[in-house]
Design a protein around this motif. Sequence first.
Motif, PDB file in Angstrom:
ATOM      1  N   TYR A  62      50.269 -34.788  20.774  1.00 33.96           N
ATOM      2  CA  TYR A  62      51.537 -34.299  20.164  1.00 33.96           C
ATOM      3  C   TYR A  62      52.545 -34.650  20.510  1.00 33.96           C
ATOM      4  CZ  TYR A  62      48.288 -29.815  20.741  1.00 33.96           C
ATOM      5  OH  TYR A  62      47.479 -28.332  21.377  1.00 33.96           O
ATOM      6  N   SER A  66      55.066 -34.629  17.495  1.00 33.57           N
ATOM      7  CA  SER A  66      56.840 -34.183  17.448  1.00 33.57           C
ATOM      8  C   SER A  66      57.820 -34.466  17.643  1.00 33.57           C
ATOM      9  CB  SER A  66      56.615 -33.439  19.102  1.00 33.57           C
ATOM     10  OG  SER A  66      56.476 -34.075  20.036  1.00 33.57           O
ATOM     11  N   LEU A 268      54.793 -28.159  17.952  1.00 30.65           N
ATOM     12  CA  LEU A 268      55.647 -29.307  17.536  1.00 30.65           C
ATOM     13  C   LEU A 268      57.181 -28.543  17.249  1.00 30.65           C
ATOM     14  CD1 LEU A 268      53.795 -30.806  14.581  1.00 30.65           C
ATOM     15  CD2 LEU A 268      53.566 -31.431  16.906  1.00 30.65           C
ATOM     16  N   PRO A 283      61.314 -34.192  23.071  1.00 26.91           N
ATOM     17  CA  PRO A 283      60.059 -34.186  21.755  1.00 26.91           C
ATOM     18  C   PRO A 283      58.912 -34.751  22.814  1.00 26.91           C
ATOM     19  CG  PRO A 283      61.100 -35.300  19.849  1.00 26.91           C
ATOM     20  CD  PRO A 283      61.974 -35.493  21.076  1.00 26.91           C
TER      21      PRO A 283
END
Length: 386
Positions: A62, A66, A268, A283
Amino acid sequence: MPSASEPTTVAVPPAGAVTTRRSPVRILQVAAIVLLAVAVLAFPSLAPNPYVLSAGVVVLNYAVLSTSWNFVGGFTGYISLGHGALAGLGGYGTALLVTKAGLPSFVALVVAALLVAALAVPIGFAALRVRGASFVIVSIALVLILLLVFQSWASLTGGSRGLVVPRPFPDLLRPEHHRVFYYLFTGLLALALLAWWVIDRSRFGLGLKAVREDEDKAEALGTPTFAYKLVVFVVSAAFTALGGGLYALWFGDLDPVFQFSILTGSYLVLMALLGGVRNLFGPLVGALVVGIGLEYFKVEFGDTQLHLVATGLLLALVVLFMPDGVLPAIGSLLGRMRPAQNSIREVTAAELREQRAAAAGTPAREPVDAAAGGTGARSQSREERT
């Protein structure tokens, strides 16, 4: 207006004022980065069981995706919900190159990322000509189109049956397999962060920020806005494809419904917004919070959809209380906690003259009163003539 004999005051910045004001914040930033890096690298040794380690791999995936999304969303301000499609293309491209073309796993990963980057050029030509809500709709349409294609083309992709990807390290047990891919995802994340940092400090990055602030004005000033957007979209697609392909090699089983999901793009966006889209590590922080939360809710609530409700509530809290993200909110809080300091101070002309003389190594000379000196000289010459 002051006379020549009256001392004047000049505002000058005190020596070391800026350094003194910024150094505590800089120290805190460096300390936080070091602690985060140590925690990430030490996690495989601290994980109590293989499941927790696999959850760490998911969270790092992830974080990679992101951060890749943030190349577009952070620099240009374009909100894309279609990056899940780019990750799915990277995953399926890697899997098909391994299973159909017989390429080695990591060679297939790089080739698939290059192919997705090349495919991102015509996609960008079509999608980046619209803005705002229209761009969001186009990005959603991309996900849905690819979902239908890969689900229907069962002879190539396996369709709803899925596609099995051979493991690149068949001799490793599952825990060691997780550990190896954990560090591979860590390296890919570091590479993506480095690329974002370099762009952020380049002239190219300055042009992208101009697009984000006011695209029409940037274009009127001569910035090639469309070319800049297209280039950064291709860079973002390449890193997203690398993340999706590496996930395919790790997980080993691909399903079109999961790979081409609107939820992936939504996650995201949530992660980047939560951490701060204009921040290098935003992120990453968002991925840690949302990724860990998703894994926890999935364990607690099983196959129900309550984890989606929790994710929606988290997004609502972020929008209401931290619209700029966690890291900007923390930076603002630290800024309010610092004691107020003046950035300038007043000195007299005499003090300024002494400082300059000391710096030059010459003795300071007293100023000559022009009016008084001129009168004295004229009277003296008159007396001599008499």
